[in-house]
Design an enzyme around this catalytic site. Structure first.
Site, mmCIF file in Angstrom:
data_model
loop_
_atom_site.group_PDB
_atom_site.id
_atom_site.type_symbol
_atom_site.label_atom_id
_atom_site.label_comp_id
_atom_site.label_asym_id
_atom_site.label_seq_id
_atom_site.Cartn_x
_atom_site.Cartn_y
_atom_site.Cartn_z
ATOM 1 N N GLY A 124 -4.519 -4.404 -3.829
ATOM 2 C CA GLY A 124 -5.526 -3.372 -4.073
ATOM 3 C C GLY A 124 -4.765 -2.122 -4.462
ATOM 4 O O GLY A 124 -4.156 -1.481 -3.613
ATOM 5 N N HIS A 125 -4.732 -1.821 -5.739
ATOM 6 C CA HIS A 125 -3.951 -0.678 -6.242
ATOM 7 C C HIS A 125 -4.911 0.417 -6.685
ATOM 8 O O HIS A 125 -5.773 0.194 -7.525
ATOM 9 C CB HIS A 125 -3.052 -1.118 -7.402
ATOM 10 C CG HIS A 125 -1.991 -2.088 -6.976
ATOM 11 N ND1 HIS A 125 -1.039 -2.590 -7.822
ATOM 12 C CD2 HIS A 125 -1.735 -2.654 -5.769
ATOM 13 C CE1 HIS A 125 -0.242 -3.415 -7.151
ATOM 14 N NE2 HIS A 125 -0.658 -3.480 -5.909
ATOM 15 N N GLN B 64 2.001 -6.115 -3.292
ATOM 16 C CA GLN B 64 2.450 -6.229 -1.901
ATOM 17 C C GLN B 64 3.722 -5.396 -1.699
ATOM 18 O O GLN B 64 3.918 -4.430 -2.404
ATOM 19 C CB GLN B 64 2.658 -7.703 -1.501
ATOM 20 C CG GLN B 64 1.358 -8.491 -1.362
ATOM 21 C CD GLN B 64 0.769 -8.947 -2.680
ATOM 22 O OE1 GLN B 64 1.438 -9.589 -3.465
ATOM 23 N NE2 GLN B 64 -0.475 -8.612 -2.922
ATOM 24 N N LYS C 223 1.803 2.072 -5.055
ATOM 25 C CA LYS C 223 2.327 1.490 -6.306
ATOM 26 C C LYS C 223 1.400 1.774 -7.473
ATOM 27 O O LYS C 223 1.848 2.031 -8.593
ATOM 28 C CB LYS C 223 2.505 -0.035 -6.140
ATOM 29 C CG LYS C 223 3.542 -0.411 -5.077
ATOM 30 C CD LYS C 223 3.616 -1.911 -4.869
ATOM 31 C CE LYS C 223 2.360 -2.498 -4.307
ATOM 32 N NZ LYS C 223 2.049 -2.111 -2.913
ATOM 33 N N ASP D 249 0.816 -1.227 0.000
ATOM 34 C CA ASP D 249 0.000 0.000 0.000
ATOM 35 C C ASP D 249 0.844 1.269 0.000
ATOM 36 O O ASP D 249 0.452 2.304 0.545
ATOM 37 C CB ASP D 249 -0.966 0.009 1.199
ATOM 38 C CG ASP D 249 -1.849 -1.223 1.212
ATOM 39 O OD1 ASP D 249 -2.224 -1.666 0.113
ATOM 40 O OD2 ASP D 249 -2.147 -1.740 2.302
HETATM 41 P P1 GDP Z 1 -0.780 0.310 -3.505
HETATM 42 O O1 GDP Z 1 -1.379 -0.966 -3.039
HETATM 43 O O2 GDP Z 1 0.689 0.372 -3.244
HETATM 44 O O3 GDP Z 1 -1.106 0.627 -4.933
HETATM 45 O O4 GDP Z 1 -1.428 1.466 -2.619
HETATM 46 P P2 GDP Z 1 -2.998 1.623 -2.267
HETATM 47 O O5 GDP Z 1 -3.710 2.077 -3.475
HETATM 48 O O6 GDP Z 1 -3.481 0.412 -1.567
HETATM 49 O O7 GDP Z 1 -2.928 2.757 -1.159
HETATM 50 C C1 GDP Z 1 -2.374 3.998 -1.426
HETATM 51 C C2 GDP Z 1 -3.448 5.078 -1.176
HETATM 52 O O8 GDP Z 1 -2.831 6.334 -1.094
HETATM 53 C C3 GDP Z 1 -4.463 5.189 -2.298
HETATM 54 O O9 GDP Z 1 -5.693 5.556 -1.735
HETATM 55 C C4 GDP Z 1 -3.911 6.317 -3.165
HETATM 56 O O10 GDP Z 1 -4.916 7.022 -3.880
HETATM 57 C C5 GDP Z 1 -3.293 7.203 -2.131
HETATM 58 N N1 GDP Z 1 -2.112 7.955 -2.559
HETATM 59 C C6 GDP Z 1 -1.126 7.579 -3.417
HETATM 60 N N2 GDP Z 1 -0.166 8.530 -3.461
HETATM 61 C C7 GDP Z 1 -0.555 9.511 -2.617
HETATM 62 C C8 GDP Z 1 0.031 10.744 -2.202
HETATM 63 O O11 GDP Z 1 1.125 11.121 -2.613
HETATM 64 N N3 GDP Z 1 -0.663 11.485 -1.282
HETATM 65 C C9 GDP Z 1 -1.859 11.095 -0.785
HETATM 66 N N4 GDP Z 1 -2.454 11.871 0.113
HETATM 67 N N5 GDP Z 1 -2.443 9.939 -1.164
HETATM 68 C C10 GDP Z 1 -1.786 9.155 -2.047
HETATM 69 P P1 IMO Z 2 -0.907 -4.204 -2.272
HETATM 70 O O1 IMO Z 2 -0.436 -4.745 -3.591
HETATM 71 C C1 IMO Z 2 -0.961 -4.673 2.044
HETATM 72 C C2 IMO Z 2 -0.891 -8.776 3.580
HETATM 73 C C3 IMO Z 2 -2.131 -9.257 4.311
HETATM 74 C C4 IMO Z 2 -1.495 -10.224 5.282
HETATM 75 C C5 IMO Z 2 -0.381 -10.862 4.448
HETATM 76 C C6 IMO Z 2 -0.751 -12.196 3.835
HETATM 77 O O2 IMO Z 2 -2.199 -3.473 -2.327
HETATM 78 O O3 IMO Z 2 0.192 -3.452 -1.599
HETATM 79 P P2 IMO Z 2 -2.288 -12.858 1.767
HETATM 80 O O4 IMO Z 2 -3.744 -12.607 1.507
HETATM 81 O O5 IMO Z 2 -1.384 -12.283 0.738
HETATM 82 O O6 IMO Z 2 -1.995 -14.302 2.024
HETATM 83 O O7 IMO Z 2 -1.999 -12.087 3.168
HETATM 84 O O8 IMO Z 2 -0.087 -9.932 3.443
HETATM 85 N N1 IMO Z 2 -1.155 -8.247 2.216
HETATM 86 C C7 IMO Z 2 -1.127 -6.957 1.907
HETATM 87 N N2 IMO Z 2 -0.946 -5.860 2.688
HETATM 88 N N3 IMO Z 2 -1.104 -4.534 0.721
HETATM 89 C C8 IMO Z 2 -1.238 -5.610 -0.084
HETATM 90 O O9 IMO Z 2 -1.241 -5.522 -1.420
HETATM 91 C C9 IMO Z 2 -1.303 -6.895 0.516
HETATM 92 N N4 IMO Z 2 -1.475 -8.147 0.046
HETATM 93 C C10 IMO Z 2 -1.362 -8.958 1.089
HETATM 94 O O10 IMO Z 2 -2.782 -8.195 4.955
HETATM 95 O O11 IMO Z 2 -0.875 -9.515 6.331
HETATM 96 MG MG MG Z 3 -2.908 -1.620 -1.796
#
Ligand code: GDP
Ligand code: IMO
Ligand code: MG
Length: 430
Positions: free
Chosen positions: A45-46, A229, A21, A18
């Site tokens: 979840g991207h 991840q 990415k 999270d």
């Molecule tokens: P990922 O799994 O690495 O793709 O990240 P996620 O999408 O799960 O979580 C990142 C969250 O931060 C999302 O809600 C993005 O819209 C938000 N986000 C990404 N870059 C920034 C930033 O520079 N500032 C803020 N405030 N939010 C951001």
């Molecule tokens: P993105 O790509 C954050 C964590 C789960 C758990 C561990 C194992 O959005 O960054 P799994 O379901 O993979 O067997 O769970 O990994 N986990 C993540 N945490 N972002 C993710 O994906 C994750 N995918 C798995 O919360 O701790």
């Molecule tokens: Mg994510």
């Protein structure tokens, strides 16, 4: 990022996932011709924000929002066919046509309904020692792959073969479900019936991702390999056993799409200006109480896949240096700097003490990681809005100083700074 000499870039999460990415992939995909996922599955979840509209992608690469970018899922991905189809249809319903520019490796393994049943049953049985998985069947699907009892996209063409695999898979799953004392049972007939509904569509998407990427790079193409991840969730290099079941680090990218590592030019690490973790497991710089609530609320830190509140903490330089080494990072993209805009001071973890002794290494055992005490440097807050900054020079002095400290502690140059979730809230650093 891409130029004459940089044609193939791997993007990896540096912390526990999270990191943003999706956002950084979306920014880089503007210059890419092909974006591939190489591991993980619908546990990811991207989030991508385009013109104020939010898209959350679990399987389809975050290059999808550019109409001319080819998107592929490599052989290293574990593919939940029904989630994939839902995602294709979600995009279609929102005006994003993806199916004719989407490919899935014929070698990719499928996540079947009994993998999810097993994931849920194991987590329930482990009680307070559970990993806190996303319950997307990831661990059981990779286990079947490595145990050579997996079903791949290409196998769907042979219904008898599918029956053999699914019959054995369901029987083995039932023995495990019984062991965990769960009443629910895997049903091979139901699995086969459900598979029949997606077979034609999946086979039509089938491709050889390695051959495609090699051809792309032999021509004028620019390829982005999008990790899911984070490095600390890597099955080998993370906080085992509180990890996911794949190689999330850059070493897995080549194998996960079917190219040689010699084709990769750069490895960009995506890192938050602080840290979060979702699910269980050790987290040395974790905050508690009101400070945690403040950071969670400011950063909107709730899981994009499961909606769970994320655990927030300060930036951990030891984690990032560990990840930099394991991934061979050539650059950093620091995200969510703006979330720290209102803090009077910001802490930066620069070392660990284990039993009163300073340690420069990231410990192997989760129990030791849980015991380390971080050593912090206090940095002055900048108390100014960074969300509207578009260049390094526009950033407040204290924010630049903080970023420079991150660069020094991580020993990797910063290439991008993200100051908001929108596409244009990005600073390119020369
Ligand atoms: P990922 O799994 O690495 O793709 O990240 P996620 O999408 O799960 O979580 C990142 C969250 O931060 C999302 O809600 C993005 O819209 C938000 N986000 C990404 N870059 C920034 C930033 O520079 N500032 C803020 N405030 N939010 C951001
Ligand atoms: P993105 O790509 C954050 C964590 C789960 C758990 C561990 C194992 O959005 O960054 P799994 O379901 O993979 O067997 O769970 O990994 N986990 C993540 N945490 N972002 C993710 O994906 C994750 N995918 C798995 O919360 O701790
Ligand atoms: Mg994510």
């Amino acid at each position: 990022m891409f130029d004459e000499r940089t044609r193939c870039v791997v993007l990896v999460g540096v912390q526990w996932g999270d990191e943003g990415k999706g956002k950084i992939t979306d920014v880089l995909a503007e210059q890419a011709t092909l974006v591939a996922r190489y591991q993980g599955g619908a546990n990811a979840g991207h989030t991508v924000l385009v013109d104020g509209e939010e898209f959350i992608l679990h399987l389809i690469p975050s290059g999808a929002l550019y109409p001319d970018v080819r998107c592929v899922l490599g052989n290293g991905v574990v593919l939940d066919p029904w989630t994939l189809i839902d995602e294709i249809e979600m995009l279609q319903s929102r005006g994003v046509e993806i199916e004719d520019r989407l490919g899935v490796s014929r070698r990719a393994h499928l996540v079947l309904p009994y993998h999810k049943q097993l994931d849920g049953a194991k987590e329930a049985a482990k009680g307070s020692s559970r990993i806190g998985t996303t319950k997307r069947g990831i661990g059981p699907a990779y286990r079947d792959k490595i145990a050579r009892n997996g079903l791949r996209v290409c196998d769907l063409a042979d219904r008898d073969y599918c029956w053999d695999v699914v019959r054995e898979g369901a029987a083995a799953a039932n023995a495990v479900l019984d062991y965990y004392g769960v009443e629910e049972r895997a049903d091979s007939e139901a699995v086969m019936t459900r598979l029949a509904t997606v077979t034609k569509r999946l086979l039509a998407l089938g491709t050889d991702t390695g051959a495609e990427i090699r051809a792309e790079l032999a021509g004028d193409g620019r390829v982005l390999l999008e990790g899911a991840q984070g490095s600390l969730l890597d099955v080998d290099h993370g906080t085992y056993p509180f990890v996911t079941s794949s190689t999330t680090t850059a070493g897995g990218a080549a194998a996960g799409v079917g190219i040689g590592p010699t084709l990769i030019d750069e490895v960009l690490g995506v890192v938050k200006a602080y840290t979060t973790r979702v699910g269980a497991g050790p987290f040395p710089t974790e905050l508690q109480g009101e400070e945690a609530d403040r950071l969670r609320n400011l950063g909107a830190e709730f899981g994009a896949t499961t909606g769970r509140p994320r655990r927030p903490g300060w930036f951990d330089g030891i984690v990032v240096r560990h990840a930099a080494g394991v991934n061979g990072l050539t650059g950093l993209a620091v995200t969510k700097l703006d979330v720290l805009d209102s803090f009077d001071e910001v802490l930066l973890g620069v070392g660990y003490q284990l039993d009163g002794v300073a340690t420069a290494n990231f410990p192997e055992r989760a129990a030791d990681i849980a015991r380390v005490r971080p050593v912090y440097e206090k940095e002055m807050g900048w108390k100014a809005d960074t969300g509207s900054c578009r260049s390094w020079d526009e950033l407040p002095d204290a924010a630049r100083h903080y970023l420079k400290r991150i660069e020094t502690v991580a020993e990797v140059p910063i290439r991008l700074v993200s100051v908001g979730s929108a596409r244009n809230q990005i600073i390119r650093v020369d």
